[in-house]
Design an enzyme around this catalytic site. Structure first.
Site, PDB file in Angstrom:
ATOM      1  N   CYS A 232       6.088   0.247   7.499  1.00  0.00           N
ATOM      2  CA  CYS A 232       5.674   1.355   6.642  1.00  0.00           C
ATOM      3  C   CYS A 232       6.851   1.762   5.768  1.00  0.00           C
ATOM      4  O   CYS A 232       7.982   1.858   6.252  1.00  0.00           O
ATOM      5  CB  CYS A 232       5.223   2.527   7.519  1.00  0.00           C
ATOM      6  SG  CYS A 232       4.708   3.982   6.603  1.00  0.00           S
ATOM      7  N   LEU A 233       6.583   2.022   4.497  1.00  0.00           N
ATOM      8  CA  LEU A 233       7.654   2.422   3.582  1.00  0.00           C
ATOM      9  C   LEU A 233       8.289   3.749   3.990  1.00  0.00           C
ATOM     10  O   LEU A 233       9.453   3.991   3.691  1.00  0.00           O
ATOM     11  CB  LEU A 233       7.125   2.499   2.143  1.00  0.00           C
ATOM     12  CG  LEU A 233       6.637   1.174   1.551  1.00  0.00           C
ATOM     13  CD1 LEU A 233       6.046   1.395   0.165  1.00  0.00           C
ATOM     14  CD2 LEU A 233       7.746   0.140   1.508  1.00  0.00           C
TER      15      LEU A 233
ATOM     16  N   HIS B 125      -2.769   7.345   6.871  1.00  0.00           N
ATOM     17  CA  HIS B 125      -1.851   8.284   6.217  1.00  0.00           C
ATOM     18  C   HIS B 125      -2.576   9.529   5.703  1.00  0.00           C
ATOM     19  O   HIS B 125      -2.062  10.641   5.833  1.00  0.00           O
ATOM     20  CB  HIS B 125      -1.121   7.622   5.043  1.00  0.00           C
ATOM     21  CG  HIS B 125       0.107   6.870   5.431  1.00  0.00           C
ATOM     22  ND1 HIS B 125       1.202   7.471   6.021  1.00  0.00           N
ATOM     23  CD2 HIS B 125       0.431   5.560   5.309  1.00  0.00           C
ATOM     24  CE1 HIS B 125       2.134   6.567   6.238  1.00  0.00           C
ATOM     25  NE2 HIS B 125       1.693   5.400   5.826  1.00  0.00           N
TER      26      HIS B 125
ATOM     27  N   GLY C 250       0.837  -1.192   0.000  1.00  0.00           N
ATOM     28  CA  GLY C 250       0.000   0.000   0.000  1.00  0.00           C
ATOM     29  C   GLY C 250       0.869   1.238   0.000  1.00  0.00           C
ATOM     30  O   GLY C 250       2.017   1.199   0.450  1.00  0.00           O
TER      31      GLY C 250
ATOM     32  N   HIS D 232      -4.392   1.132   7.571  1.00  0.00           N
ATOM     33  CA  HIS D 232      -3.043   1.709   7.646  1.00  0.00           C
ATOM     34  C   HIS D 232      -2.894   2.849   6.634  1.00  0.00           C
ATOM     35  O   HIS D 232      -2.424   3.945   6.981  1.00  0.00           O
ATOM     36  CB  HIS D 232      -2.010   0.610   7.369  1.00  0.00           C
ATOM     37  CG  HIS D 232      -0.597   1.086   7.387  1.00  0.00           C
ATOM     38  ND1 HIS D 232       0.270   0.796   8.417  1.00  0.00           N
ATOM     39  CD2 HIS D 232       0.118   1.835   6.504  1.00  0.00           C
ATOM     40  CE1 HIS D 232       1.452   1.356   8.163  1.00  0.00           C
ATOM     41  NE2 HIS D 232       1.389   1.979   7.002  1.00  0.00           N
ATOM     42  N   GLU D 233      -3.320   2.622   5.393  1.00  0.00           N
ATOM     43  CA  GLU D 233      -3.189   3.663   4.364  1.00  0.00           C
ATOM     44  C   GLU D 233      -4.159   4.813   4.620  1.00  0.00           C
ATOM     45  O   GLU D 233      -3.823   5.982   4.399  1.00  0.00           O
ATOM     46  CB  GLU D 233      -3.396   3.074   2.964  1.00  0.00           C
ATOM     47  CG  GLU D 233      -2.396   1.994   2.583  1.00  0.00           C
ATOM     48  CD  GLU D 233      -0.942   2.397   2.769  1.00  0.00           C
ATOM     49  OE1 GLU D 233      -0.606   3.590   2.595  1.00  0.00           O
ATOM     50  OE2 GLU D 233      -0.122   1.522   3.103  1.00  0.00           O
TER      51      GLU D 233
ATOM     52  N   GLN E  71       2.838   9.976   1.283  1.00  0.00           N
ATOM     53  CA  GLN E  71       4.135   9.309   1.283  1.00  0.00           C
ATOM     54  C   GLN E  71       4.976   9.651   0.053  1.00  0.00           C
ATOM     55  O   GLN E  71       6.158   9.360   0.026  1.00  0.00           O
ATOM     56  CB  GLN E  71       3.958   7.793   1.370  1.00  0.00           C
ATOM     57  CG  GLN E  71       3.386   7.337   2.703  1.00  0.00           C
ATOM     58  CD  GLN E  71       3.222   5.845   2.725  1.00  0.00           C
ATOM     59  OE1 GLN E  71       2.212   5.309   2.282  1.00  0.00           O
ATOM     60  NE2 GLN E  71       4.231   5.159   3.234  1.00  0.00           N
TER      61      GLN E  71
END
Length: 195
Positions: free
Chosen positions: A105-106, A151, A45, A147-148, A50
């Site tokens: 997380c990226l 963000h 995701g 999670h996304e 991000q």
């Protein structure tokens, strides 16, 4: 085009994303770039903040999770090929048993912690063609969406862990801000000189 992923500490990760319209500039290109960036970083995701865009947009492809033999066959089938674009999403209901899962997380490389979330969600969103949808998801699909979604609300998974765990990862988070971490994908660090 592969975009640099914004690292922990950048103010864009703390902003609530703006609602967008079908006329948003270069929207199709942004979505395509986000998928390419996510795949390049081996993610499941990626949210617009991000990649430095404070808009209500995120993309998901849970296919990599479908290879997990520890998951029930039905969940593996659901995860395989689950690819969606979420625009102007709003979670309208969270329900079901709260369960923990080790999240990463990226934007926060090399940090993973158990996060507890509701097992089932109802979400309203527009797809990439701005068709309005209301859907119910559960299991790992619901977790990735939550999670996304966080963000685009300016929330990071590290906000959802205990204060003790936050203290334990404090140095790792500082290293990310200072650009001292080395993920195998492009990143933009907030404190790194000459960025």
């Amino acid at each position: 085009m592969i975009l640099p992923i914004v690292g922990y500490g950048d103010p864009v990760l703390r902003k609530v994303g703006d609602t967008i319209s079908p006329e948003h500039p270069n929207l199709k290109e942004i979505v395509a770039n986000m998928y390419e960036t996510m795949y390049n970083a081996c993610g499941v995701g990626l949210a617009a903040p991000q990649v430095g865009l404070s808009i209500r947009l995120f993309v998901i492809d849970t296919t990599p999770f479908s290879d997990d033999d520890d998951l029930p066959t039905e969940e593996q089938k659901m995860l395989n090929g689950f690819k969606r674009t979420f625009i102007n999403a709003k979670i309208v209901k969270e329900e079901g048993e709260i369960w923990g899962f080790n999240e990463g997380c990226l934007s926060i490389p090399d940090v993973r912690e158990d996060v507890f979330r509701h097992g089932k969600i109802t979400i309203e969103y527009c797809d990439e063609n701005f068709n309005l949808k209301t859907e119910v998801f559960d299991g790992l699909v619901a977790r990735v969406i939550q999670h996304e979604y966080d963000h685009i609300q300016g929330i990071l998974f590290t906000d959802l862990i205990s204060s003790l765990k936050k203290k334990l990862i404090k140095n790792k988070l500082q290293n990310i801000m200072d650009g001292k971490t080395r993920p195998d994908y492009r990143m933009k660090f907030c404190n790194k000189k000459g960025r």
